[in-house]
Motif scaffolding. Structure first.
Motif, PDB file in Angstrom:
ATOM      1  N   MET A   1       0.830  -1.196   0.000  1.00  0.00           N
ATOM      2  CA  MET A   1       0.000   0.000   0.000  1.00  0.00           C
ATOM      3  C   MET A   1       0.870   1.253   0.000  1.00  0.00           C
ATOM      4  N   MET A   2       0.398   2.273  -0.697  1.00  0.00           N
ATOM      5  CA  MET A   2       1.156   3.510  -0.787  1.00  0.00           C
ATOM      6  C   MET A   2       0.560   4.519   0.174  1.00  0.00           C
ATOM      7  N   ASN A   3       1.383   5.065   1.047  1.00  0.00           N
ATOM      8  CA  ASN A   3       0.921   6.032   2.046  1.00  0.00           C
ATOM      9  C   ASN A   3       1.798   7.269   2.018  1.00  0.00           C
ATOM     10  N   PRO A   4       1.458   8.235   1.195  1.00  0.00           N
ATOM     11  CA  PRO A   4       2.248   9.442   1.149  1.00  0.00           C
ATOM     12  C   PRO A   4       2.317  10.090   2.511  1.00  0.00           C
ATOM     13  N   ALA A   5       3.470  10.577   2.793  1.00  0.00           N
ATOM     14  CA  ALA A   5       3.681  11.126   4.134  1.00  0.00           C
ATOM     15  C   ALA A   5       3.048  12.480   4.316  1.00  0.00           C
ATOM     16  N   SER A   6       2.802  13.189   3.226  1.00  0.00           N
ATOM     17  CA  SER A   6       2.262  14.537   3.377  1.00  0.00           C
ATOM     18  C   SER A   6       1.257  14.802   2.280  1.00  0.00           C
ATOM     19  N   HIS A   7       0.673  15.990   2.331  1.00  0.00           N
ATOM     20  CA  HIS A   7      -0.287  16.390   1.320  1.00  0.00           C
ATOM     21  C   HIS A   7       0.331  17.401   0.354  1.00  0.00           C
ATOM     22  N   ASP A   8       1.642  17.308   0.163  1.00  0.00           N
ATOM     23  CA  ASP A   8       2.339  18.155  -0.802  1.00  0.00           C
ATOM     24  C   ASP A   8       2.277  17.453  -2.150  1.00  0.00           C
ATOM     25  N   PHE A   9       1.182  17.686  -2.900  1.00  0.00           N
ATOM     26  CA  PHE A   9       0.906  16.899  -4.090  1.00  0.00           C
ATOM     27  C   PHE A   9       1.684  17.413  -5.295  1.00  0.00           C
ATOM     28  N   SER A  10       1.954  16.500  -6.226  1.00  0.00           N
ATOM     29  CA  SER A  10       2.786  16.801  -7.385  1.00  0.00           C
ATOM     30  C   SER A  10       2.016  17.591  -8.435  1.00  0.00           C
ATOM     31  N   ILE A  23     -13.515  18.820  -9.158  1.00  0.00           N
ATOM     32  CA  ILE A  23     -13.698  20.025  -8.357  1.00  0.00           C
ATOM     33  C   ILE A  23     -13.534  19.684  -6.879  1.00  0.00           C
ATOM     34  N   GLY A  24     -12.706  20.455  -6.166  1.00  0.00           N
ATOM     35  CA  GLY A  24     -12.596  20.273  -4.728  1.00  0.00           C
ATOM     36  C   GLY A  24     -11.162  20.247  -4.248  1.00  0.00           C
ATOM     37  N   ASN A  25     -10.994  20.549  -2.967  1.00  0.00           N
ATOM     38  CA  ASN A  25      -9.673  20.571  -2.335  1.00  0.00           C
ATOM     39  C   ASN A  25      -9.610  19.676  -1.111  1.00  0.00           C
ATOM     40  N   SER A  26     -10.601  18.825  -0.913  1.00  0.00           N
ATOM     41  CA  SER A  26     -10.628  17.949   0.245  1.00  0.00           C
ATOM     42  C   SER A  26      -9.380  17.073   0.283  1.00  0.00           C
ATOM     43  N   PRO A  27      -8.725  16.978   1.438  1.00  0.00           N
ATOM     44  CA  PRO A  27      -7.540  16.112   1.539  1.00  0.00           C
ATOM     45  C   PRO A  27      -7.825  14.663   1.157  1.00  0.00           C
ATOM     46  N   LEU A  28      -9.008  14.153   1.510  1.00  0.00           N
ATOM     47  CA  LEU A  28      -9.351  12.777   1.155  1.00  0.00           C
ATOM     48  C   LEU A  28      -9.455  12.607  -0.354  1.00  0.00           C
ATOM     49  N   LEU A  29     -10.066  13.580  -1.022  1.00  0.00           N
ATOM     50  CA  LEU A  29     -10.186  13.521  -2.480  1.00  0.00           C
ATOM     51  C   LEU A  29      -8.820  13.639  -3.132  1.00  0.00           C
ATOM     52  N   MET A  30      -8.018  14.584  -2.673  1.00  0.00           N
ATOM     53  CA  MET A  30      -6.686  14.777  -3.242  1.00  0.00           C
ATOM     54  C   MET A  30      -5.809  13.543  -3.037  1.00  0.00           C
ATOM     55  N   GLU A  31      -5.983  12.885  -1.898  1.00  0.00           N
ATOM     56  CA  GLU A  31      -5.230  11.659  -1.635  1.00  0.00           C
ATOM     57  C   GLU A  31      -5.616  10.573  -2.643  1.00  0.00           C
ATOM     58  N   VAL A  33      -6.827  11.048  -5.725  1.00  0.00           N
ATOM     59  CA  VAL A  33      -6.274  11.431  -7.025  1.00  0.00           C
ATOM     60  C   VAL A  33      -4.773  11.139  -7.068  1.00  0.00           C
ATOM     61  N   SER A  34      -4.085  11.433  -5.969  1.00  0.00           N
ATOM     62  CA  SER A  34      -2.649  11.185  -5.895  1.00  0.00           C
ATOM     63  C   SER A  34      -2.325   9.703  -6.066  1.00  0.00           C
ATOM     64  N   ARG A  35      -3.110   8.842  -5.428  1.00  0.00           N
ATOM     65  CA  ARG A  35      -2.887   7.401  -5.556  1.00  0.00           C
ATOM     66  C   ARG A  35      -3.095   6.951  -6.997  1.00  0.00           C
ATOM     67  N   ALA A  36      -4.124   7.499  -7.666  1.00  0.00           N
ATOM     68  CA  ALA A  36      -4.391   7.124  -9.056  1.00  0.00           C
ATOM     69  C   ALA A  36      -3.227   7.530  -9.960  1.00  0.00           C
ATOM     70  N   VAL A  37      -2.706   8.745  -9.757  1.00  0.00           N
ATOM     71  CA  VAL A  37      -1.595   9.226 -10.587  1.00  0.00           C
ATOM     72  C   VAL A  37      -0.336   8.395 -10.335  1.00  0.00           C
ATOM     73  N   ARG A  38      -0.079   8.050  -9.076  1.00  0.00           N
ATOM     74  CA  ARG A  38       1.144   7.323  -8.735  1.00  0.00           C
ATOM     75  C   ARG A  38       1.133   5.879  -9.236  1.00  0.00           C
ATOM     76  N   VAL A  39      -0.046   5.247  -9.250  1.00  0.00           N
ATOM     77  CA  VAL A  39      -0.109   3.852  -9.701  1.00  0.00           C
ATOM     78  C   VAL A  39      -0.234   3.751 -11.224  1.00  0.00           C
ATOM     79  N   ALA A  40      -0.606   4.847 -11.887  1.00  0.00           N
ATOM     80  CA  ALA A  40      -0.872   4.813 -13.324  1.00  0.00           C
ATOM     81  C   ALA A  40       0.277   4.222 -14.152  1.00  0.00           C
ATOM     82  N   PRO A  41       1.545   4.626 -13.958  1.00  0.00           N
ATOM     83  CA  PRO A  41       2.610   4.095 -14.809  1.00  0.00           C
ATOM     84  C   PRO A  41       2.967   2.633 -14.536  1.00  0.00           C
ATOM     85  N   ALA A 189      -9.828   4.553  -2.367  1.00  0.00           N
ATOM     86  CA  ALA A 189     -11.104   4.835  -1.711  1.00  0.00           C
ATOM     87  C   ALA A 189     -11.545   6.254  -2.053  1.00  0.00           C
ATOM     88  N   VAL A 190     -12.684   6.368  -2.727  1.00  0.00           N
ATOM     89  CA  VAL A 190     -13.231   7.680  -3.086  1.00  0.00           C
ATOM     90  C   VAL A 190     -14.129   8.143  -1.936  1.00  0.00           C
TER      91      VAL A 190
END
Length: 413
Positions: A1-10, A23-31, A33-41, A189-190
């Motif tokens: 499992m990937m657990n980014p240490a912070s919410h400093d997103f790329s 649309i949105g800035n919720s930390p849960l939503l951003m997390e 999106v971050s997981r989707a981008v990181r697993v994509a490649p 998890a959305v």
């Protein structure tokens, strides 16, 4: 499992939000999106989980768009909308003459999406036999068309989504445990809308602007009390429900600054109370959204029946002479939230006096259980639609497969 240490997103996370209109800035939503981008490649299977209407369909597109497969095909399949008898043919294809109606050889989605990404929405709805075939594809890349004996290979990345509590489905024998672990190499998890804070207001503003631009109408706005009410509501239908509410406001209150009193009728109290009481069970029952909808409709229908009974009682006590009108209520239309069309409400003339002995008001028995209530609602809807299941499913706002399962479960003729 990937657990980014912070919410400093790329920058890729910000780009994904912009490209796919998230649309949105919720930390849960951003997390998420971050997981989707990181697993994509990385060519792993992904399982997207979340409540119905929460926006799960965006994440397979992000994964495909940021992967090396982005120039190949992306095919989305709603597993819950395909009848059980044809799902294998749709996914894996069939040979000519494999079954009645197979007049030609047909490619399935696994063959069509070779080299690309296949999104299996509502994956928990797959029959167990199809789950076994899907497991083989995930393990070896091999499949066999219906009616064929030749093994074919495919190079497809699978992204699946569900709103079902998968551990419970596994425990109940409705989903294979080995397939679950193959699909959920990475899980995303959305978050439900109620956990996204001020994102609710941002989304409402966006939906109002889009509606005003599309139909060239003055834009509706919300005052502070209305915005607070939006954020306090539980949103059992998530983003899909919010869009529906805002578009109704934008239509009927164009150009107004809407307050809490105006907004309140558009937020069904029945849905709110059900969501509050059943918060825990919502995570553990795959039919809870459908039952919320059915119960809300039944509660409203019960209110109308009581009103009509009271009206007829008054008529029976006093009598009515001369011409007048009796209101005939279509139950589905009158069960709709305020602000929606009631064009099916008819008024039928009567010319003769009504006396007490002519009126026979039969008491309406309260259903003993939720299951009996659901069974009776489905049965009456089938009658109204002449037994046509497609029309019945559309009226009840559920999939045909779910309707078919309910008919079998309740033994409805």
């Amino acid at each position: 499992m990937m657990n980014p240490a912070s919410h400093d997103f790329s920058e890729d996370v910000i780009l994904a939000r912009q490209r796919y209109g998230i649309i949105g800035n919720s930390p849960l939503l951003m997390e998420a999106v971050s997981r989707a981008v990181r697993v994509a490649p990385i060519d792993l299977s992904v399982l997207v989980t979340g409540e119905s209407g929460s926006g799960k369909e965006f994440f397979p597109k992000i994964i495909h768009g940021f992967s090396p497969r982005k120039h190949a095909k992306y095919i989305a399949v709603n597993c819950g909308a395909i009848p059980e008898g044809t799902i294998d043919s749709e996914l894996f294809g069939h040979e000519k003459g494999a079954f009645t109606g197979a007049v030609a050889t047909r490619k399935g989605y696994f063959e069509e999406a070779d080299g690309g990404t296949l999104f299996l929405d509502e994956v928990a709805e797959l029959p167990l036999t199809t789950q076994a075939r899907l497991l083989r594809v995930l393990e070896s890349g091999e499949f066999i068309k219906v009616g064929s004996s030749m093994v074919q290979r495919t190079n497809v990345r699978i992204v699946a989504a569900t709103n079902v509590d998968m551990p419970k489905a596994i425990a109940e024998g409705r989903f294979r445990e080995d397939l679950y672990y193959r699909l959920s190499t990475v899980s995303i998890a959305v978050p439900p809308l109620r956990d996204r804070g001020t994102d609710i207001v941002l989304l409402a503003r966006k939906f109002a602007m889009d509606f005003a631009e599309r139909y060239t109408m003055p834009r509706v706005s919300l005052d502070d009390d209305a915005r607070s009410m939006l954020m306090a509501y539980r949103w059992p239908g998530n983003v899909r429900q919010l869009k529906n509410v805002v578009e109704q406001l934008a239509l009927f209150h164009a150009g107004e600054n809407v307050g809490a009193d105006t907004l309140r009728p558009y937020l069904p109290a029945a849905s709110m109370s059900i969501a509050t009481v059943g918060q825990t069970s919502r995570q553990g029952h795959e039919y809870v959204d459908e039952r919320d909808m059915l119960l809300g409709m039944i509660v409203n229908l019960r209110r109308q029946v009581d009103s009509l009974t009271e009206r007829l009682d008054k008529i029976s006590r006093g009598g009515v002479a001369g011409a007048g009108f009796i209101e005939t209520v279509d139950p589905i239309v009158d069960a709709a939230p305020r602000g929606t069309s009631r064009s099916l409400v008819k008024f039928e003339p009567f010319s003769s006096p009504i006396t007490p002995r002519e009126i026979n008001v039969e008491p309406v028995d309260e259903p003993a259980t939720l299951e009996e209530t659901e069974r009776e609602t489905i049965r009456r809807s089938l009658e109204r639609n002449g037994g046509r299941r497609k029309a019945t499913a559309a009226e009840l706002n559920i999939s045909e497969r779910t309707l078919y399962r309910k008919i079998k479960e309740y033994g409805i003729e």
